[in-house]
Design a protein around this motif. Structure first.
Motif, PDB file in Angstrom:
ATOM      1  N   VAL A  42       0.827  -1.389   0.104  1.00  0.00           N
ATOM      2  CA  VAL A  42       0.004   0.203   0.073  1.00  0.00           C
ATOM      3  C   VAL A  42       1.045   1.148   0.010  1.00  0.00           C
ATOM      4  CG1 VAL A  42      -1.408   1.373   1.169  1.00  0.00           C
ATOM      5  CG2 VAL A  42      -1.990  -1.192   0.922  1.00  0.00           C
ATOM      6  N   SER A  43       1.961   1.389   0.914  1.00  0.00           N
ATOM      7  CA  SER A  43       2.754   2.470   1.197  1.00  0.00           C
ATOM      8  C   SER A  43       3.597   2.550  -0.470  1.00  0.00           C
ATOM      9  CB  SER A  43       3.737   2.131   2.026  1.00  0.00           C
ATOM     10  OG  SER A  43       4.785   3.164   2.112  1.00  0.00           O
ATOM     11  N   GLY A  44       3.973   1.491  -1.084  1.00  0.00           N
ATOM     12  CA  GLY A  44       4.768   1.535  -2.219  1.00  0.00           C
ATOM     13  C   GLY A  44       3.802   2.109  -3.256  1.00  0.00           C
ATOM     14  N   VAL A  45       2.728   1.615  -3.494  1.00  0.00           N
ATOM     15  CA  VAL A  45       1.948   2.298  -4.531  1.00  0.00           C
ATOM     16  C   VAL A  45       1.469   3.373  -4.471  1.00  0.00           C
ATOM     17  CG1 VAL A  45      -0.555   1.818  -5.302  1.00  0.00           C
ATOM     18  CG2 VAL A  45       0.794  -0.288  -4.933  1.00  0.00           C
ATOM     19  N   GLY A  46       1.249   4.084  -2.976  1.00  0.00           N
ATOM     20  CA  GLY A  46       1.108   5.471  -2.832  1.00  0.00           C
ATOM     21  C   GLY A  46       1.907   6.251  -3.337  1.00  0.00           C
ATOM     22  N   LEU A  84       4.480   5.550  -5.589  1.00  0.00           N
ATOM     23  CA  LEU A  84       4.479   5.327  -7.133  1.00  0.00           C
ATOM     24  C   LEU A  84       3.557   6.032  -7.827  1.00  0.00           C
ATOM     25  CD1 LEU A  84       6.565   3.980  -8.997  1.00  0.00           C
ATOM     26  CD2 LEU A  84       4.946   1.836  -9.044  1.00  0.00           C
ATOM     27  N   PHE A  85       2.371   6.208  -7.435  1.00  0.00           N
ATOM     28  CA  PHE A  85       1.460   6.803  -8.267  1.00  0.00           C
ATOM     29  C   PHE A  85       0.836   8.231  -7.816  1.00  0.00           C
ATOM     30  CE2 PHE A  85       1.061   2.121  -9.205  1.00  0.00           C
ATOM     31  CZ  PHE A  85       1.483   2.495 -10.549  1.00  0.00           C
ATOM     32  N   LEU A  86       0.915   8.413  -6.671  1.00  0.00           N
ATOM     33  CA  LEU A  86       0.498   9.837  -5.937  1.00  0.00           C
ATOM     34  C   LEU A  86       1.552  10.898  -6.098  1.00  0.00           C
ATOM     35  CD1 LEU A  86      -1.288   8.712  -2.849  1.00  0.00           C
ATOM     36  CD2 LEU A  86      -2.320   9.318  -5.235  1.00  0.00           C
ATOM     37  N   THR A  97       0.373  15.337  -2.762  1.00  0.00           N
ATOM     38  CA  THR A  97      -0.621  14.710  -2.279  1.00  0.00           C
ATOM     39  C   THR A  97      -0.399  13.878  -1.140  1.00  0.00           C
ATOM     40  OG1 THR A  97      -1.566  14.801  -4.565  1.00  0.00           O
ATOM     41  CG2 THR A  97      -2.448  13.071  -2.993  1.00  0.00           C
ATOM     42  N   ILE A  98       0.963  13.091  -1.158  1.00  0.00           N
ATOM     43  CA  ILE A  98       1.470  12.332  -0.127  1.00  0.00           C
ATOM     44  C   ILE A  98       1.474  13.098   0.815  1.00  0.00           C
ATOM     45  CG2 ILE A  98       3.246  10.822   0.749  1.00  0.00           C
ATOM     46  CD1 ILE A  98       3.506  10.046  -2.272  1.00  0.00           C
ATOM     47  N   ALA A  99       2.118  14.297   1.034  1.00  0.00           N
ATOM     48  CA  ALA A  99       2.338  14.811   2.261  1.00  0.00           C
ATOM     49  C   ALA A  99       1.016  15.570   2.829  1.00  0.00           C
ATOM     50  CB  ALA A  99       3.251  16.283   1.797  1.00  0.00           C
ATOM     51  N   GLY A 100       0.123  15.971   1.886  1.00  0.00           N
ATOM     52  CA  GLY A 100      -1.137  16.320   2.521  1.00  0.00           C
ATOM     53  C   GLY A 100      -1.978  14.995   3.333  1.00  0.00           C
ATOM     54  N   VAL A 101      -1.939  13.899   2.729  1.00  0.00           N
ATOM     55  CA  VAL A 101      -2.453  12.875   3.338  1.00  0.00           C
ATOM     56  C   VAL A 101      -2.367  12.470   4.688  1.00  0.00           C
ATOM     57  CG1 VAL A 101      -3.138  10.402   3.116  1.00  0.00           C
ATOM     58  CG2 VAL A 101      -3.149  11.762   1.211  1.00  0.00           C
ATOM     59  N   ALA A 102      -1.214  12.559   5.004  1.00  0.00           N
ATOM     60  CA  ALA A 102      -0.838  12.118   6.437  1.00  0.00           C
ATOM     61  C   ALA A 102       0.242  13.227   7.099  1.00  0.00           C
ATOM     62  CB  ALA A 102      -0.067  10.619   6.607  1.00  0.00           C
ATOM     63  N   SER A 103      -0.072  13.414   8.329  1.00  0.00           N
ATOM     64  CA  SER A 103       0.753  14.446   9.077  1.00  0.00           C
ATOM     65  C   SER A 103       2.133  13.858   9.112  1.00  0.00           C
ATOM     66  CB  SER A 103       0.245  14.639  10.677  1.00  0.00           C
ATOM     67  OG  SER A 103       0.518  13.454  11.210  1.00  0.00           O
ATOM     68  N   GLY A 104       2.483  12.702   9.037  1.00  0.00           N
ATOM     69  CA  GLY A 104       4.156  12.297   9.081  1.00  0.00           C
ATOM     70  C   GLY A 104       4.518  12.027   7.854  1.00  0.00           C
ATOM     71  N   SER A 131      13.225  14.318  -4.010  1.00  0.00           N
ATOM     72  CA  SER A 131      12.898  14.426  -5.462  1.00  0.00           C
ATOM     73  C   SER A 131      11.933  13.667  -5.701  1.00  0.00           C
ATOM     74  CB  SER A 131      13.964  14.126  -6.484  1.00  0.00           C
ATOM     75  OG  SER A 131      14.367  12.960  -6.503  1.00  0.00           O
ATOM     76  N   PRO A 132      11.047  14.046  -6.712  1.00  0.00           N
ATOM     77  CA  PRO A 132       9.888  12.987  -7.291  1.00  0.00           C
ATOM     78  C   PRO A 132      10.545  11.551  -7.565  1.00  0.00           C
ATOM     79  CG  PRO A 132       9.454  15.216  -8.273  1.00  0.00           C
ATOM     80  CD  PRO A 132      10.929  15.394  -7.403  1.00  0.00           C
ATOM     81  N   GLY A 133      11.599  11.549  -8.234  1.00  0.00           N
ATOM     82  CA  GLY A 133      12.206  10.201  -8.800  1.00  0.00           C
ATOM     83  C   GLY A 133      12.653   9.527  -7.538  1.00  0.00           C
TER      84      GLY A 133
END
Length: 121
Positions: free
Chosen positions: A18-22, A24-26, A30-37, A45-47
């Motif tokens: 789940v973490s890896g798919v997030g 890879l595709f988000l 978006t990731i930073a806004g989803v969870a406080s940590g 970098s995105p890469g």
């Protein structure tokens, strides 16, 4: 002991998948806004974030599939060791960012990965 190894490896595989798919595709924002940590993703970098996601997905597959198919079961230990190294890196990042409570969670994941690596060796 075998049952405990399967349970821990299965739960870790789901979590890393789940973490890896997030990762890879988000987008990082978006990731930073989803969870406080999850603010750490903005420091990379995105890469690099996508690379970490790929490593987590491969590690998740490696935790379960080789043992399930009984093909090169030593790969389970190697996958768990690789994920433990990822968590060691995460622990360093958390400590540098002064996120001590989240670092404890990463330390727990590292310990579970080490449990699987040693148990399957």
């Amino acid at each position: 002991m075998e049952t405990a190894l399967w349970i821990v490896a299965g739960l870790l595989a789901v979590m890393y998948l789940v973490s890896g798919v997030g990762k890879l595709f988000l987008r990082r924002e978006t990731i930073a806004g989803v969870a406080s940590g999850a603010g750490w993703v903005l420091d990379f970098s995105p890469g690099a974030v996508k690379f970490i996601g790929v490593v987590e997905i491969l590690g998740a597959v490696g935790l379960v599939v080789p043992a399930l198919l009984d093909i090169a079961p030593v790969l389970v230990s190697l996958a768990a060791l690789g994920l433990a190294l990822v968590m060691a890196g995460a622990l360093v990042v958390r400590l540098r960012r002064r996120e001590a409570l989240i670092a404890l969670l990463d330390l727990g994941y590292l310990a579970l990965c080490a449990f699987v690596a040693i148990g399957r060796a």
